[in-house]
Write a protein that holds these residues in place. Structure first.
Motif, short mmCIF file in Angstrom:
data_model
loop_
_atom_site.label_atom_id
_atom_site.label_comp_id
_atom_site.label_asym_id
_atom_site.label_seq_id
_atom_site.Cartn_x
_atom_site.Cartn_y
_atom_site.Cartn_z
N LEU A 55 50.60 43.02 53.15
CA LEU A 55 49.95 44.33 53.11
C LEU A 55 49.83 44.85 51.67
O LEU A 55 48.80 45.41 51.30
CB LEU A 55 50.72 45.33 53.97
N THR A 56 50.85 44.64 50.88
CA THR A 56 50.81 45.07 49.48
C THR A 56 49.72 44.34 48.72
O THR A 56 48.98 44.93 47.94
CB THR A 56 52.19 44.86 48.81
N CYS A 57 49.61 43.05 48.96
CA CYS A 57 48.57 42.25 48.31
C CYS A 57 47.18 42.74 48.73
O CYS A 57 46.29 42.88 47.90
CB CYS A 57 48.77 40.77 48.65
N CYS A 58 47.03 43.01 50.01
CA CYS A 58 45.74 43.53 50.51
C CYS A 58 45.38 44.84 49.81
O CYS A 58 44.24 45.01 49.37
CB CYS A 58 45.80 43.76 52.02
N ARG A 59 46.33 45.74 49.73
CA ARG A 59 46.07 47.03 49.07
C ARG A 59 45.72 46.83 47.60
O ARG A 59 44.84 47.52 47.07
CB ARG A 59 47.29 47.93 49.20
N THR A 60 46.38 45.88 46.95
CA THR A 60 46.14 45.63 45.54
C THR A 60 44.72 45.19 45.26
O THR A 60 44.14 45.55 44.23
CB THR A 60 47.14 44.58 45.02
N VAL A 61 44.14 44.41 46.17
CA VAL A 61 42.76 43.95 45.97
C VAL A 61 41.74 44.88 46.60
O VAL A 61 40.55 44.58 46.64
CB VAL A 61 42.55 42.49 46.47
N GLY A 62 42.20 46.04 47.11
CA GLY A 62 41.28 47.06 47.61
C GLY A 62 40.93 46.97 49.08
O GLY A 62 39.96 47.60 49.51
N LEU A 63 41.68 46.22 49.85
CA LEU A 63 41.42 46.12 51.28
C LEU A 63 42.10 47.26 52.03
O LEU A 63 43.19 47.70 51.65
CB LEU A 63 41.91 44.78 51.83
N THR A 64 41.48 47.71 53.09
CA THR A 64 42.09 48.71 53.96
C THR A 64 42.98 47.99 54.96
O THR A 64 42.55 47.03 55.59
CB THR A 64 40.99 49.50 54.71
N VAL A 65 44.20 48.46 55.08
CA VAL A 65 45.16 47.83 55.98
C VAL A 65 45.83 48.90 56.84
O VAL A 65 45.77 50.08 56.52
CB VAL A 65 46.24 47.04 55.20
N PRO A 66 46.46 48.46 57.94
CA PRO A 66 47.16 49.44 58.79
C PRO A 66 48.21 50.20 57.99
O PRO A 66 48.91 49.62 57.17
CB PRO A 66 47.83 48.58 59.86
N ASP A 67 48.28 51.50 58.22
CA ASP A 67 49.24 52.33 57.52
C ASP A 67 50.48 52.49 58.39
O ASP A 67 50.74 53.54 58.96
CB ASP A 67 48.63 53.70 57.21
N ARG A 68 51.21 51.39 58.51
CA ARG A 68 52.45 51.40 59.27
C ARG A 68 53.37 50.34 58.73
O ARG A 68 52.99 49.52 57.92
CB ARG A 68 52.20 51.21 60.76
N ARG A 69 54.58 50.35 59.21
CA ARG A 69 55.58 49.41 58.73
C ARG A 69 55.51 48.09 59.49
O ARG A 69 55.18 48.08 60.67
CB ARG A 69 56.97 50.02 58.91
N PRO A 70 55.84 47.00 58.83
CA PRO A 70 55.90 45.70 59.51
C PRO A 70 57.03 45.70 60.54
O PRO A 70 57.92 46.54 60.46
CB PRO A 70 56.22 44.73 58.37
N PRO A 71 56.99 44.81 61.48
CA PRO A 71 56.13 43.63 61.51
C PRO A 71 54.74 43.96 62.07
O PRO A 71 54.58 44.89 62.86
CB PRO A 71 56.88 42.68 62.45
N ALA A 88 44.43 40.30 58.21
CA ALA A 88 44.76 40.55 56.80
C ALA A 88 44.68 39.26 56.00
O ALA A 88 44.14 39.24 54.88
CB ALA A 88 46.15 41.17 56.69
N GLU A 89 45.20 38.17 56.55
CA GLU A 89 45.15 36.87 55.85
C GLU A 89 43.70 36.43 55.64
O GLU A 89 43.35 35.99 54.54
CB GLU A 89 45.92 35.82 56.65
N LEU A 90 42.88 36.57 56.65
CA LEU A 90 41.47 36.17 56.53
C LEU A 90 40.72 37.05 55.53
O LEU A 90 39.88 36.55 54.77
CB LEU A 90 40.79 36.21 57.89
N ALA A 91 41.05 38.34 55.51
CA ALA A 91 40.40 39.24 54.55
C ALA A 91 40.76 38.85 53.11
O ALA A 91 39.90 38.86 52.23
CB ALA A 91 40.80 40.69 54.83
N LEU A 92 42.02 38.49 52.90
CA LEU A 92 42.42 38.05 51.55
C LEU A 92 41.72 36.75 51.19
O LEU A 92 41.25 36.59 50.06
CB LEU A 92 43.94 37.85 51.48
#
Length: 78
Positions: free
Chosen positions: A42-58, A67-71
């Protein structure tokens, strides 16, 4: 981003090792490792500008895959 990809690779390897092991405490180790992987993902996604769920893992399996496919679509590989 490079450090996140290195950590994702390390954690993915650790998940596979835990999955294949039969040692005591395996499920606790697996849960902790997957949560760490999801946090870095999730941190990596946010770093590259992707929108991710705003909640805690898992994450749910489908959220993790998305998320993996978006990266990967952004050229981020691990």
């Amino acid at each position: 981003v490079v450090l996140y990809t290195l950590e994702l690779g390390r954690l993915a390897t650790e998940i596979e090792k835990v999955r294949m092991s039969d040692r005591p405490g395996r499920m606790v180790h697996m849960t902790a490792t997957v949560e760490a992987y999801d946090t870095v993902l999730l941190t990596c996604c946010r770093t590259v500008g992707l929108t991710v769920p705003d909640r805690r893992p898992p994450l749910a399996a489908d959220e993790r895959l998305e998320a993996e496919l978006a990266l990967l679509a952004r050229g981020v590989e691990w």
